[in-house]
Design a protein around this motif. Sequence first.
Motif, PDB file in Angstrom:
ATOM      1  N   ILE A  41     -37.003 -14.215  -7.722  1.00  0.00           N
ATOM      2  CA  ILE A  41     -35.841 -14.679  -6.963  1.00  0.00           C
ATOM      3  C   ILE A  41     -35.873 -13.918  -5.647  1.00  0.00           C
ATOM      4  O   ILE A  41     -36.034 -12.697  -5.629  1.00  0.00           O
ATOM      5  CB  ILE A  41     -34.504 -14.369  -7.689  1.00  0.00           C
ATOM      6  CG1 ILE A  41     -34.461 -14.958  -9.091  1.00  0.00           C
ATOM      7  CG2 ILE A  41     -33.322 -14.836  -6.847  1.00  0.00           C
ATOM      8  CD1 ILE A  41     -34.340 -16.454  -9.145  1.00  0.00           C
ATOM      9  N   SER A  42     -35.737 -14.617  -4.533  1.00  0.00           N
ATOM     10  CA  SER A  42     -35.718 -13.922  -3.249  1.00  0.00           C
ATOM     11  C   SER A  42     -34.661 -14.520  -2.337  1.00  0.00           C
ATOM     12  O   SER A  42     -34.210 -15.645  -2.539  1.00  0.00           O
ATOM     13  CB  SER A  42     -37.098 -13.959  -2.583  1.00  0.00           C
ATOM     14  OG  SER A  42     -37.449 -15.274  -2.262  1.00  0.00           O
ATOM     15  N   VAL A  43     -34.277 -13.714  -1.357  1.00  0.00           N
ATOM     16  CA  VAL A  43     -33.259 -14.130  -0.401  1.00  0.00           C
ATOM     17  C   VAL A  43     -33.635 -13.547   0.960  1.00  0.00           C
ATOM     18  O   VAL A  43     -34.229 -12.468   1.038  1.00  0.00           O
ATOM     19  CB  VAL A  43     -31.847 -13.675  -0.867  1.00  0.00           C
ATOM     20  CG1 VAL A  43     -31.733 -12.177  -0.875  1.00  0.00           C
ATOM     21  CG2 VAL A  43     -30.758 -14.294  -0.048  1.00  0.00           C
ATOM     22  N   THR A  80     -36.278  -9.761   3.990  1.00  0.00           N
ATOM     23  CA  THR A  80     -36.317 -10.489   2.730  1.00  0.00           C
ATOM     24  C   THR A  80     -36.106  -9.502   1.591  1.00  0.00           C
ATOM     25  O   THR A  80     -36.453  -8.330   1.704  1.00  0.00           O
ATOM     26  CB  THR A  80     -37.635 -11.272   2.558  1.00  0.00           C
ATOM     27  OG1 THR A  80     -37.548 -12.094   1.402  1.00  0.00           O
ATOM     28  CG2 THR A  80     -38.820 -10.360   2.416  1.00  0.00           C
ATOM     29  N   MET A  81     -35.524  -9.999   0.534  1.00  0.00           N
ATOM     30  CA  MET A  81     -35.270  -9.202  -0.664  1.00  0.00           C
ATOM     31  C   MET A  81     -35.733 -10.042  -1.840  1.00  0.00           C
ATOM     32  O   MET A  81     -35.331 -11.188  -1.979  1.00  0.00           O
ATOM     33  CB  MET A  81     -33.777  -8.907  -0.755  1.00  0.00           C
ATOM     34  CG  MET A  81     -33.375  -8.047  -1.884  1.00  0.00           C
ATOM     35  SD  MET A  81     -31.615  -7.683  -1.668  1.00  0.00           S
ATOM     36  CE  MET A  81     -31.427  -6.523  -2.974  1.00  0.00           C
ATOM     37  N   LYS A  82     -36.611  -9.435  -2.683  1.00  0.00           N
ATOM     38  CA  LYS A  82     -37.209 -10.203  -3.769  1.00  0.00           C
ATOM     39  C   LYS A  82     -37.211  -9.369  -5.044  1.00  0.00           C
ATOM     40  O   LYS A  82     -37.569  -8.199  -5.021  1.00  0.00           O
ATOM     41  CB  LYS A  82     -38.645 -10.575  -3.382  1.00  0.00           C
ATOM     42  CG  LYS A  82     -39.462 -11.198  -4.480  1.00  0.00           C
ATOM     43  CD  LYS A  82     -40.831 -11.637  -3.991  1.00  0.00           C
ATOM     44  CE  LYS A  82     -41.691 -10.471  -3.624  1.00  0.00           C
ATOM     45  NZ  LYS A  82     -43.085 -10.843  -3.316  1.00  0.00           N
ATOM     46  N   ILE A  83     -36.805  -9.989  -6.157  1.00  0.00           N
ATOM     47  CA  ILE A  83     -36.942  -9.357  -7.468  1.00  0.00           C
ATOM     48  C   ILE A  83     -37.886 -10.231  -8.277  1.00  0.00           C
ATOM     49  O   ILE A  83     -37.790 -11.457  -8.252  1.00  0.00           O
ATOM     50  CB  ILE A  83     -35.587  -9.155  -8.176  1.00  0.00           C
ATOM     51  CG1 ILE A  83     -35.755  -8.307  -9.449  1.00  0.00           C
ATOM     52  CG2 ILE A  83     -34.902 -10.470  -8.470  1.00  0.00           C
ATOM     53  CD1 ILE A  83     -34.439  -7.850 -10.053  1.00  0.00           C
ATOM     54  N   GLU A  84     -38.824  -9.572  -8.958  1.00  0.00           N
ATOM     55  CA  GLU A  84     -39.799 -10.316  -9.753  1.00  0.00           C
ATOM     56  C   GLU A  84     -40.104  -9.567 -11.039  1.00  0.00           C
ATOM     57  O   GLU A  84     -40.012  -8.347 -11.101  1.00  0.00           O
ATOM     58  CB  GLU A  84     -41.078 -10.543  -8.956  1.00  0.00           C
ATOM     59  CG  GLU A  84     -41.754  -9.284  -8.476  1.00  0.00           C
ATOM     60  CD  GLU A  84     -42.880  -9.579  -7.489  1.00  0.00           C
ATOM     61  OE1 GLU A  84     -43.717 -10.450  -7.769  1.00  0.00           O
ATOM     62  OE2 GLU A  84     -42.886  -8.927  -6.429  1.00  0.00           O
TER      63      GLU A  84
END
Length: 166
Positions: A41-43, A80-84
């Motif tokens: 999920i990224s924003v 950008t901010m991403k969790i994986e």
Amino acid sequence: AKGGKAKLVEMLENRGWWAFLLAALWCAAAGAVPIIQDDVISVQFHIIANVDSVHEVVLDGRTCQFSYRSANTAHGEAWTMKIERERSGEFKCTIEDIDPVPPHATFYGFSAHMFGARNDVLTSNEVWSHEGVLLEQDGYLVEGNTLRADSHWNLGGLSKVIISSE
């Protein structure tokens, strides 16, 4: 035309589509654009000077949150901010300046949290300035599930933060 109308009805009856639409509208209202994949999920967001700001991404019970106050930004630089979810099962959150054009924002302070982390601890972390990776305790501290700027931050230029947890 009948095929298009049937497709529209099918989309409106799909709860997953409504959840996506609601998430997209919420993020758009907050000035962020969500990108959603199965294990990522990224924003994207823009740094705004002299405003306390918080951005977060959520994936399977883990919430990565980035809080900051920027001292300046010449052109509202894009981040950008991403969790994986990694193959190992760990969750990795990357918060990164994606705008290569100087000048870059400077920060009064910042913090990155991984809520939902096993035992409330981070398993790894990295902090980068535009010159390269910083050593632990070089202007930041790690406490439990939180990485934050310390009193020696001195308006340093931040370019990337990576935190991981089980």
